[in-house]
Write a protein that holds these residues in place. Structure first.
Motif, PDB file in Angstrom:
ATOM      1  N   LYS A   1       0.846  -1.191   0.000  1.00 27.33           N
ATOM      2  CA  LYS A   1       0.000   0.000   0.000  1.00 27.33           C
ATOM      3  C   LYS A   1       0.883   1.244   0.000  1.00 27.33           C
ATOM      4  O   LYS A   1       1.748   1.411   0.857  1.00 27.33           O
ATOM      5  CB  LYS A   1      -0.918   0.017   1.221  1.00 27.33           C
ATOM      6  CG  LYS A   1      -2.040   1.052   1.127  1.00 27.33           C
ATOM      7  CD  LYS A   1      -3.076   0.822   2.211  1.00 27.33           C
ATOM      8  CE  LYS A   1      -4.261   1.765   2.048  1.00 27.33           C
ATOM      9  NZ  LYS A   1      -5.318   1.497   3.059  1.00 27.33           N
ATOM     10  N   THR A   2       0.682   2.132  -0.965  1.00 27.02           N
ATOM     11  CA  THR A   2       1.467   3.357  -1.062  1.00 27.02           C
ATOM     12  C   THR A   2       0.867   4.449  -0.184  1.00 27.02           C
ATOM     13  O   THR A   2      -0.243   4.306   0.350  1.00 27.02           O
ATOM     14  CB  THR A   2       1.519   3.858  -2.511  1.00 27.02           C
ATOM     15  OG1 THR A   2       0.215   4.326  -2.894  1.00 27.02           O
ATOM     16  CG2 THR A   2       1.956   2.750  -3.461  1.00 27.02           C
ATOM     17  N   LYS A   3       1.587   5.572  -0.068  1.00 20.02           N
ATOM     18  CA  LYS A   3       1.082   6.708   0.695  1.00 20.02           C
ATOM     19  C   LYS A   3      -0.227   7.229   0.108  1.00 20.02           C
ATOM     20  O   LYS A   3      -1.063   7.790   0.824  1.00 20.02           O
ATOM     21  CB  LYS A   3       2.116   7.833   0.718  1.00 20.02           C
ATOM     22  CG  LYS A   3       3.332   7.541   1.579  1.00 20.02           C
ATOM     23  CD  LYS A   3       4.292   8.726   1.568  1.00 20.02           C
ATOM     24  CE  LYS A   3       5.510   8.446   2.421  1.00 20.02           C
ATOM     25  NZ  LYS A   3       6.475   9.576   2.389  1.00 20.02           N
ATOM     26  N   ALA A   4      -0.404   7.040  -1.188  1.00 25.18           N
ATOM     27  CA  ALA A   4      -1.620   7.501  -1.864  1.00 25.18           C
ATOM     28  C   ALA A   4      -2.770   6.512  -1.708  1.00 25.18           C
ATOM     29  O   ALA A   4      -3.869   6.752  -2.200  1.00 25.18           O
ATOM     30  CB  ALA A   4      -1.338   7.733  -3.348  1.00 25.18           C
TER      31      ALA A   4
ATOM     32  N   LYS B   1       1.038   9.066 -11.290  1.00 23.53           N
ATOM     33  CA  LYS B   1       0.294  10.274 -10.954  1.00 23.53           C
ATOM     34  C   LYS B   1       0.426  10.603  -9.469  1.00 23.53           C
ATOM     35  O   LYS B   1       0.331   9.715  -8.624  1.00 23.53           O
ATOM     36  CB  LYS B   1      -1.184  10.098 -11.303  1.00 23.53           C
ATOM     37  CG  LYS B   1      -1.458   9.932 -12.786  1.00 23.53           C
ATOM     38  CD  LYS B   1      -2.938   9.646 -13.035  1.00 23.53           C
ATOM     39  CE  LYS B   1      -3.209   9.445 -14.517  1.00 23.53           C
ATOM     40  NZ  LYS B   1      -4.633   9.097 -14.777  1.00 23.53           N
ATOM     41  N   ALA B   2       0.643  11.862  -9.195  1.00 16.31           N
ATOM     42  CA  ALA B   2       0.652  12.320  -7.815  1.00 16.31           C
ATOM     43  C   ALA B   2      -0.797  12.484  -7.358  1.00 16.31           C
ATOM     44  O   ALA B   2      -1.730  12.406  -8.158  1.00 16.31           O
ATOM     45  CB  ALA B   2       1.405  13.643  -7.704  1.00 16.31           C
TER      46      ALA B   2
ATOM     47  N   SER C   1       3.207  13.668 -12.390  1.00 17.08           N
ATOM     48  CA  SER C   1       3.906  12.947 -11.333  1.00 17.08           C
ATOM     49  C   SER C   1       4.593  13.949 -10.414  1.00 17.08           C
ATOM     50  O   SER C   1       4.687  15.141 -10.726  1.00 17.08           O
ATOM     51  CB  SER C   1       4.957  12.012 -11.940  1.00 17.08           C
ATOM     52  OG  SER C   1       6.021  12.765 -12.505  1.00 17.08           O
ATOM     53  N   ALA C   2       5.093  13.452  -9.294  1.00 17.04           N
ATOM     54  CA  ALA C   2       5.821  14.322  -8.371  1.00 17.04           C
ATOM     55  C   ALA C   2       7.066  14.888  -9.047  1.00 17.04           C
ATOM     56  O   ALA C   2       7.408  16.058  -8.862  1.00 17.04           O
ATOM     57  CB  ALA C   2       6.201  13.544  -7.120  1.00 17.04           C
ATOM     58  N   VAL C   3       7.732  14.068  -9.852  1.00 18.29           N
ATOM     59  CA  VAL C   3       8.929  14.526 -10.560  1.00 18.29           C
ATOM     60  C   VAL C   3       8.573  15.623 -11.558  1.00 18.29           C
ATOM     61  O   VAL C   3       9.263  16.647 -11.654  1.00 18.29           O
ATOM     62  CB  VAL C   3       9.630  13.346 -11.263  1.00 18.29           C
ATOM     63  CG1 VAL C   3      10.674  13.847 -12.254  1.00 18.29           C
ATOM     64  CG2 VAL C   3      10.285  12.428 -10.237  1.00 18.29           C
ATOM     65  N   GLN C   4       7.491  15.426 -12.296  1.00 19.67           N
ATOM     66  CA  GLN C   4       7.054  16.453 -13.247  1.00 19.67           C
ATOM     67  C   GLN C   4       6.698  17.752 -12.522  1.00 19.67           C
ATOM     68  O   GLN C   4       6.996  18.847 -13.002  1.00 19.67           O
ATOM     69  CB  GLN C   4       5.864  15.947 -14.060  1.00 19.67           C
ATOM     70  CG  GLN C   4       6.229  14.857 -15.054  1.00 19.67           C
ATOM     71  CD  GLN C   4       5.018  14.249 -15.725  1.00 19.67           C
ATOM     72  OE1 GLN C   4       3.917  14.223 -15.147  1.00 19.67           O
ATOM     73  NE2 GLN C   4       5.193  13.761 -16.945  1.00 19.67           N
ATOM     74  N   TYR C   5       6.065  17.636 -11.360  1.00 17.87           N
ATOM     75  CA  TYR C   5       5.700  18.811 -10.568  1.00 17.87           C
ATOM     76  C   TYR C   5       6.952  19.579 -10.152  1.00 17.87           C
ATOM     77  O   TYR C   5       7.008  20.811 -10.276  1.00 17.87           O
ATOM     78  CB  TYR C   5       4.910  18.382  -9.337  1.00 17.87           C
ATOM     79  CG  TYR C   5       4.626  19.511  -8.370  1.00 17.87           C
ATOM     80  CD1 TYR C   5       3.580  20.403  -8.585  1.00 17.87           C
ATOM     81  CD2 TYR C   5       5.425  19.694  -7.243  1.00 17.87           C
ATOM     82  CE1 TYR C   5       3.329  21.451  -7.705  1.00 17.87           C
ATOM     83  CE2 TYR C   5       5.181  20.732  -6.354  1.00 17.87           C
ATOM     84  CZ  TYR C   5       4.134  21.608  -6.594  1.00 17.87           C
ATOM     85  OH  TYR C   5       3.906  22.638  -5.728  1.00 17.87           O
ATOM     86  N   VAL C   6       7.954  18.861  -9.676  1.00 24.89           N
ATOM     87  CA  VAL C   6       9.186  19.514  -9.228  1.00 24.89           C
ATOM     88  C   VAL C   6       9.891  20.189 -10.401  1.00 24.89           C
ATOM     89  O   VAL C   6      10.433  21.286 -10.268  1.00 24.89           O
ATOM     90  CB  VAL C   6      10.110  18.495  -8.528  1.00 24.89           C
ATOM     91  CG1 VAL C   6      11.495  19.078  -8.286  1.00 24.89           C
ATOM     92  CG2 VAL C   6       9.494  18.060  -7.202  1.00 24.89           C
ATOM     93  N   ARG C   7       9.876  19.537 -11.547  1.00 31.48           N
ATOM     94  CA  ARG C   7      10.506  20.122 -12.734  1.00 31.48           C
ATOM     95  C   ARG C   7       9.737  21.338 -13.242  1.00 31.48           C
ATOM     96  O   ARG C   7      10.313  22.399 -13.484  1.00 31.48           O
ATOM     97  CB  ARG C   7      10.584  19.073 -13.848  1.00 31.48           C
ATOM     98  CG  ARG C   7      11.718  18.066 -13.700  1.00 31.48           C
ATOM     99  CD  ARG C   7      11.701  17.076 -14.843  1.00 31.48           C
ATOM    100  NE  ARG C   7      12.840  16.173 -14.802  1.00 31.48           N
ATOM    101  CZ  ARG C   7      12.790  14.900 -15.164  1.00 31.48           C
ATOM    102  NH1 ARG C   7      11.672  14.373 -15.611  1.00 31.48           N
ATOM    103  NH2 ARG C   7      13.885  14.143 -15.106  1.00 31.48           N
TER     104      ARG C   7
ATOM    105  N   GLY D   1       0.062   5.432 -14.309  1.00 34.45           N
ATOM    106  CA  GLY D   1       1.244   6.060 -14.896  1.00 34.45           C
ATOM    107  C   GLY D   1       0.982   7.397 -15.551  1.00 34.45           C
ATOM    108  O   GLY D   1      -0.154   7.736 -15.887  1.00 34.45           O
ATOM    109  N   VAL D   2       2.053   8.175 -15.735  1.00 33.00           N
ATOM    110  CA  VAL D   2       1.973   9.452 -16.455  1.00 33.00           C
ATOM    111  C   VAL D   2       2.828   9.339 -17.711  1.00 33.00           C
ATOM    112  O   VAL D   2       3.678   8.475 -17.819  1.00 33.00           O
ATOM    113  CB  VAL D   2       2.467  10.629 -15.595  1.00 33.00           C
ATOM    114  CG1 VAL D   2       1.510  10.869 -14.444  1.00 33.00           C
ATOM    115  CG2 VAL D   2       3.880  10.382 -15.073  1.00 33.00           C
TER     116      VAL D   2
END
Length: 229
Positions: A34-37, A168-169, A179-185, A228-229
């Motif tokens: 189970k993930t945080k999401a 997806k975040a 995604s979280a990576v896309q958000y940070v970028r 996925g994204v």
């Protein structure tokens, strides 16, 4: 074009070697987690299980190599508490071994009211700061690190992580189309370097090397197709 192709091949080889290392070390596991999401993931990456000197040394080599191949420039490294602390320290050691000696720092979550005080430990935060972490789930740790770095008068410049889950975040309990990576970028403006991605994991799972890992490919692929994204 030839140089770019060679770089892509080398990056792919590094990613595949890293995934194999993570699986063989028991850090990358398969089952139902189970993930945080709140999602049920068929795989789980726990960098806390890089738990001896040999594994940490090899892990630092992967981080350093990925950074060198990325071309990202930085003046120092920062490890967010807690998993980022040993990562930043060992990556700094490995970079120095390769002739790139840079300062490193980390934070503690509890404010210290004696000694040097405060929440920051190590070299003063200055210049272009590289944040070293294991994975990026929601970008929360990155935002916290950015705030600390900016408050110290330095520039949060880039993030390096071991695995980009490429999913997806969630915001307020709802899936979003990045995604979280896309958000940070895209939103925070930082470069992100990942040693390996979910796509690299799927590529690894396609092989039939007698270890049985290929049996997990279908479930991991289905998870990516859903989230996925």
């Amino acid at each position: 074009m030839v140089v770019g192709g060679a770089q892509a091949i080398e990056k792919d080889r590094l990613a595949q070697d890293f995934v194999r290392f993570a699986v063989e070390s028991g850090v990358l596991r398969f089952g139902e987690f189970k993930t945080k999401a709140g999602r049920l993931s068929p795989y789980f990456f726990n960098a806390g299980l890089f738990d001896d000197g040999a594994k940490m040394g090899r892990l630092a080599e992967f981080y350093a190599q990925a950074l060198m191949e990325s071309g990202i420039e930085f003046d120092m490294v920062f490890g967010p508490a807690y998993k980022g602390i040993p990562l930043a320290a060992t990556v700094a050691v490995e970079l120095a071994r390769r002739g790139r000696n840079v300062p490193f720092a980390y934070n503690r979550k509890e404010v210290k009211d004696h000694g040097e005080g405060g929440t920051l430990v190590g070299a003063p935060l200055q210049g272009r700061v590289l944040i070293v972490d294991d994975v990026m789930s929601a970008g929360t740790a990155a935002r916290e690190s950015i705030a600390l770095i900016q408050a110290a008068g330095a520039t949060p410049h880039a993030v390096v992580i071991a695995l980009d889950r490429q999913e997806k975040a969630t915001e307020n309990g709802q899936d979003v189309n990045h995604s979280a990576v896309q958000y940070v970028r895209q939103q925070l403006g930082l470069q992100v370097c990942a040693i390996a991605t979910l796509a690299d994991l799927l590529q690894y799972l396609q092989q039939d090397d007698g270890s049985g890992v290929s049996a997990h490919h279908e479930r991991v692929l289905a998870y990516r197709q859903r989230y996925g994204v």
